[in-house]
Write a protein that holds these residues in place. Structure first.
Motif, short mmCIF file in Angstrom:
data_model
loop_
_atom_site.label_atom_id
_atom_site.label_comp_id
_atom_site.label_asym_id
_atom_site.label_seq_id
_atom_site.Cartn_x
_atom_site.Cartn_y
_atom_site.Cartn_z
N ALA A 51 0.82 -1.20 0.00
CA ALA A 51 0.00 0.00 0.00
C ALA A 51 0.86 1.26 0.00
O ALA A 51 1.81 1.37 0.78
N ARG A 57 10.33 -0.07 -6.24
CA ARG A 57 11.04 -0.36 -4.99
C ARG A 57 11.52 -1.81 -4.94
O ARG A 57 12.18 -2.21 -3.99
N HIS A 121 4.44 -8.32 -1.05
CA HIS A 121 4.81 -7.72 0.24
C HIS A 121 3.63 -6.98 0.83
O HIS A 121 3.00 -6.17 0.14
N SER A 122 3.29 -7.30 2.10
CA SER A 122 2.29 -6.53 2.85
C SER A 122 0.93 -6.59 2.15
O SER A 122 0.44 -7.71 1.92
N MET A 123 0.37 -5.45 1.73
CA MET A 123 -0.90 -5.51 0.99
C MET A 123 -0.72 -6.35 -0.28
O MET A 123 -1.64 -7.06 -0.71
N TYR A 194 12.40 5.96 1.53
CA TYR A 194 10.94 5.83 1.47
C TYR A 194 10.27 7.20 1.59
O TYR A 194 9.43 7.57 0.78
O1 LIG Z 1 8.10 -0.94 1.94
C1 LIG Z 1 6.98 -0.60 2.35
C2 LIG Z 1 6.46 0.76 2.32
C3 LIG Z 1 4.97 0.64 2.65
C4 LIG Z 1 4.85 -0.75 3.26
C5 LIG Z 1 3.62 -1.52 2.82
C6 LIG Z 1 2.40 -1.00 3.53
C7 LIG Z 1 1.23 -1.96 3.46
O2 LIG Z 1 0.98 -2.52 2.41
N1 LIG Z 1 0.48 -2.18 4.60
C8 LIG Z 1 0.84 -1.59 5.91
C9 LIG Z 1 -0.32 -0.90 6.55
C10 LIG Z 1 -1.53 -1.81 6.66
C11 LIG Z 1 -2.67 -1.03 7.28
O3 LIG Z 1 -3.77 -1.91 7.46
C12 LIG Z 1 -5.00 -1.32 7.75
C13 LIG Z 1 -5.14 0.04 8.01
C14 LIG Z 1 -6.41 0.55 8.30
C15 LIG Z 1 -7.50 -0.31 8.31
F1 LIG Z 1 -8.73 0.18 8.57
C16 LIG Z 1 -7.37 -1.67 8.05
C17 LIG Z 1 -6.10 -2.16 7.77
CL1 LIG Z 1 -5.88 -3.87 7.44
C18 LIG Z 1 -1.91 -2.34 5.28
C19 LIG Z 1 -0.73 -3.02 4.60
N2 LIG Z 1 6.07 -1.42 2.87
#
Ligand SMILES: O=C1CC[C@@H](CCC(=O)N2CCC(COc3ccc(F)cc3Cl)CC2)N1
Length: 303
Positions: A51, A57, A121-123, A194
């Motif tokens: 996200a 990156r 990665h992550s989201m 970042y």
């Molecule tokens: O290198 C890098 C730079 C960025 C990072 C990736 C970030 C990323 O993807 N995230 C982290 C934050 C996470 C917040 O989650 C929520 C927030 C509010 C909500 F209401 C419900 C959810 Cl679930 C979602 C997933 N990595």
């Protein structure tokens, strides 16, 4: 000469005709990146970014994977980086999955016999999991770096979750606050890169986007039991952006006979952009794992 309509331009005002791109099912232009190996590729690897960030990156990671003669490709998700769409806005989380499948099918047309891997990665991990669930037999493996599987109590406090659900009806554009860069990595240089990256969205996360993330989290929980593909998960124990509990849940729930979880004590969220000793170990882990799977998947034998 018929009047040419002005060419579509990226949010950074570059004509898409000058950029590698694809057009998604909603007619939105997505910026693409390709890292083609010198030798004939042994497998395809699709990278799904997280996200607010963008696929540029992943250049280091992708370059390294081309060293294994893997053909790596990615795009900036809708509303991210050099792709169209309001910043960090998506009508439905499934749009990310649909666009990923479109790109993967596009690449498979040119390389029908190659095994396909995903790295998220992550989201982007959530996107990879839901993409694998939609095409259960399409992928030879999936690498997840600190995947979003459960909402972390830090990032999505119960108050924020409740507020998001209620506010989504009245103030969908209200900000839930930005991602704290200091939670991304302990590596100050990486945090600096970042925070100074113009292609990263540093604005707050809209309520409507938080809702889509929660929809994804709910769907993932129901979908994990359907997964049977080889999985490598890497997670930092103190990760405050995506709770490591999600990776433990994955390990306890997927049907995959071949599943590996590597835990990195003290490492923060972006393991591939952490302190050198962590990121070096993470790169090595991913290379070794994918290298083994590609050989097992019967890619052209490596003479
Ligand atoms: O290198 C890098 C730079 C960025 C990072 C990736 C970030 C990323 O993807 N995230 C982290 C934050 C996470 C917040 O989650 C929520 C927030 C509010 C909500 F209401 C419900 C959810 Cl679930 C979602 C997933 N990595």
């Amino acid at each position: 000469m018929p009047e040419e309509s002005s060419p579509r331009r990226s949010p950074q005002n570059i004509p898409y005709q000058d950029l590698p791109h694809m057009v998604n099912a909603d007619g939105q232009y997505l910026f693409c990146r390709y890292w083609k190996p010198a030798a004939p590729p042994r497998a395809l690897v699709f990278i799904a970014h997280g996200a607010g960030e963008h696929c540029g990156r992943y250049d280091d990671l992708a370059q390294m994977l081309t060293g294994l003669n893997l053909f790596v490709f990615a795009h900036d998700h809708v509303g991210h980086g050099q792709s169209e769409g309001d910043r960090m806005v998506v009508s439905d989380f499934h749009v990310f999955v649909r666009d990923s499948l479109q790109h993967i099918e596009l690449m498979k047309k040119d390389h029908p016999d190659l095994p396909v891997f995903m790295l998220g990665h992550s989201m982007g991990g959530a996107i990879s999991i839901l993409t694998a669930c939609e095409r259960p037999s399409e992928f030879s493996g999936m690498v997840l770096i600190s995947p979003l599987i459960v909402a972390s109590p830090e990032a999505a406090t119960p108050i924020k979750v409740f507020a998001a659900k209620v506010l989504n009806f009245v103030l969908p554009n209200l900000s839930l606050g930005a991602i704290d860069p200091n939670m991304v990595s302990r590596n100050k240089k990486e945090v600096e890169s970042y925070t100074s990256d113009p292609l990263v969205h540093h604005g707050g996360m809209k309520v409507s986007f938080g809702i889509q993330l929660m929809n994804a989290v709910a769907k993932i929980e129901r979908s994990l039991p359907k997964l049977t593909l080889p999985i490598l998960v890497l997670h930092g124990s103190p990760d405050k952006l995506c709770d490591i509990k999600g990776s433990y849940l994955l390990m306890d729930t997927v049907q995959s006979p071949d599943k590996t979880l590597k835990v990195y004590d003290e490492a923060y969220h972006a393991l591939h952009k952490e302190l050198p000793e962590v990121s070096t170990a993470v790169f090595k882990e991913i290379l070794t794992w994918i290298g083994q799977k590609v050989s097992a998947a019967g890619g052209p034998s490596h003479t």
